[in-house]
Every structure is written in C-alpha cells, then in structure tokens.
Design a protein around this motif. Structure first.
Motif, short mmCIF file in Angstrom:
data_model
loop_
_atom_site.label_atom_id
_atom_site.label_comp_id
_atom_site.label_asym_id
_atom_site.label_seq_id
_atom_site.Cartn_x
_atom_site.Cartn_y
_atom_site.Cartn_z
N PHE A 36 0.82 -1.20 0.00
CA PHE A 36 0.00 0.00 0.00
C PHE A 36 0.86 1.25 0.00
N THR A 37 0.18 2.38 -0.20
CA THR A 37 0.80 3.71 -0.23
C THR A 37 0.03 4.60 0.74
N ILE A 38 0.75 5.48 1.41
CA ILE A 38 0.10 6.51 2.23
C ILE A 38 0.25 7.83 1.48
N ASP A 39 -0.88 8.46 1.15
CA ASP A 39 -0.86 9.74 0.44
C ASP A 39 -1.74 10.73 1.19
N THR A 40 -1.12 11.60 1.95
CA THR A 40 -1.85 12.67 2.63
C THR A 40 -1.35 14.04 2.16
N GLU A 41 -0.57 14.05 1.06
CA GLU A 41 -0.03 15.31 0.55
C GLU A 41 -1.11 16.15 -0.11
N ASN A 42 -1.21 17.41 0.30
CA ASN A 42 -2.19 18.33 -0.27
C ASN A 42 -1.64 18.92 -1.56
N PRO A 43 -2.45 18.91 -2.64
CA PRO A 43 -1.98 19.54 -3.87
C PRO A 43 -1.86 21.05 -3.68
N PHE A 44 -0.95 21.66 -4.44
CA PHE A 44 -0.79 23.11 -4.36
C PHE A 44 -0.44 23.66 -5.75
N VAL A 45 -0.76 24.94 -5.93
CA VAL A 45 -0.48 25.62 -7.19
C VAL A 45 0.99 25.99 -7.22
N MET A 46 1.69 25.55 -8.27
CA MET A 46 3.10 25.91 -8.44
C MET A 46 3.24 27.19 -9.24
N GLU A 47 2.30 27.41 -10.16
CA GLU A 47 2.36 28.60 -11.02
C GLU A 47 0.95 28.96 -11.46
N LEU A 48 0.64 30.26 -11.50
CA LEU A 48 -0.66 30.73 -11.96
C LEU A 48 -0.44 31.89 -12.91
N ASN A 49 -1.14 31.83 -14.05
CA ASN A 49 -1.06 32.89 -15.05
C ASN A 49 -2.47 33.28 -15.49
N THR A 50 -2.61 34.54 -15.87
CA THR A 50 -3.86 35.02 -16.46
C THR A 50 -3.54 35.60 -17.84
N ASN A 51 -4.56 35.74 -18.68
CA ASN A 51 -4.32 36.20 -20.05
C ASN A 51 -4.45 37.70 -20.23
N LEU A 52 -5.00 38.42 -19.27
CA LEU A 52 -5.24 39.85 -19.45
C LEU A 52 -4.52 40.67 -18.39
N GLU A 53 -3.74 41.65 -18.83
CA GLU A 53 -3.15 42.60 -17.89
C GLU A 53 -3.96 43.88 -17.83
N MET A 54 -4.64 44.18 -18.94
CA MET A 54 -5.51 45.36 -18.98
C MET A 54 -6.93 44.87 -19.20
N ILE A 55 -7.79 45.12 -18.24
CA ILE A 55 -9.20 44.74 -18.36
C ILE A 55 -9.98 46.04 -18.46
#
Length: 187
Positions: A64-83
């Motif tokens: 078996f495997t023990i997996d209690t690791e919480n996922p996390f965002v490594m990088e986030l990007n958006t497409n608009l700098e001027m809205i």
C-alpha cells in the motif's frame, strides 16, 4: 513495513483481532502529515493457530501507499493585464494554474478583492494532467482597480486530499471599466 522507514508518526495503532477462524486484522489510523510514502512492504510473523503451530513468515511487497499530501499551485497565469470595456466585450478572462500533481474539481472558487473578478461568470474548464484552464466572462461593474488579488480553491488530488488555498497578487493587472463622467460648470 520497510526497515528504512519509520511509520510510527504516520500510522497509529487502533486494535487487532480475529475476524473469523482464518482472518486476523490489524487496524491503524492514518495521520495527515502532508506527504506521500509509496510502495510500503508488510512482514507478517508470529501468528499461531489454535494448536500453537506458528505460521510461516509472510512478506508482502508494495502492499500500500500513504498519500496525505495536499496539492498546491506551483504557477498561476492570467491572459489579461488590462481589463477594460473593450476586453470585457470581446475576451474571456483565463486563469491557468499548474499544480504539483493531477487534480479534480470539487467546487472551484475564484475569490478576489476586485468586484469585476469576484463577479466573474464561470464559462468553461479544461483539465490536462497537472494543469487547469478556467474561463470566465467578466461583467462591467464600472470599476477602477490596480493589482487585484485572486484566491483559487476547491480542488482535490486523485487521493482526495484538499488543495492548499492559493492567494496571489496580480501586480501587472489593471482594471478600468469605469465610464468617464462629464462635469458641466456654469458661467
């Protein structure tokens, strides 16, 4: 368990008992230590039948495997700098997040200190392995805002662990949907 790994902080013994004449059960509670331990081996020894005959030692590899690791965002990007009003009418606001592991949607949350982003209407989702792409239609709320924050939540990994909330400042983003006003002065 493998000799090289001490699982005492990951597994807490609950009890042991006979389920029937041939099944002996050990129960443990898994502690949430936010990590993964793969390919855990098991060695069973010391059991005896009713006549006192000892069983042969049983080795189980990669049980078996023990997996209690919480996922996390490594990088986030958006497409608009001027809205502005033109981008609101023509473009979707895209949020691309790369996680440390594959995730599934539970209840996607996009929270912001900007009324424009907070009021965004979710339109579509694309999940590819560790990457998600969220599309939103932005409303025109007559707002001027520089460097809004966004908070992303509501995702789980394939083992069911909830993500660590991701909070970021969009330093290069400017929201300007406020209509100009005319000031009339008298003579």
């Amino acid at each position: 368990f493998p000799v090289t790994i001490d699982l005492s902080s990951d597994l807490t013994y609950v009890d042991v008992n006979w389920i029937n004449d041939s099944t002996y059960r050990w129960r443990f509670v898994v502690q949430d230590n936010n990590h993964v331990i793969n390919n855990i081996d098991v060695k069973i020894m010391g059991a005896a039948n009713i006549n006192g005959t000892l069983q042969r030692i049983k080795y189980g590899n990669d049980i078996f495997t023990i997996d209690t690791e919480n996922p996390f965002v490594m990088e986030l990007n958006t497409n608009l700098e001027m809205i502005n009003e033109a981008t609101i009418q023509q473009d979707q606001f895209l949020v691309n997040a790369n996680f440390n592991e594959p995730v599934t949607l539970v209840d996607a949350q996009l929270i912001s200190n900007s009324l424009t982003l907070q009021s965004a209407e979710f339109t579509s989702l694309n999940i590819e392995s560790n990457s998600i792409l969220l599309s939103y239609h932005l409303p025109d709320v007559n707002e001027e805002f520089s460097s809004p924050t966004i908070q992303l939540g509501g995702w789980r990994d394939l083992a069911g662990n909830e993500m660590i909330i991701f909070d970021t400042l969009l330093t290069n983003t400017l929201i300007d949907t406020q209509s100009p006003s005319v000031i009339v002065t008298g003579k």
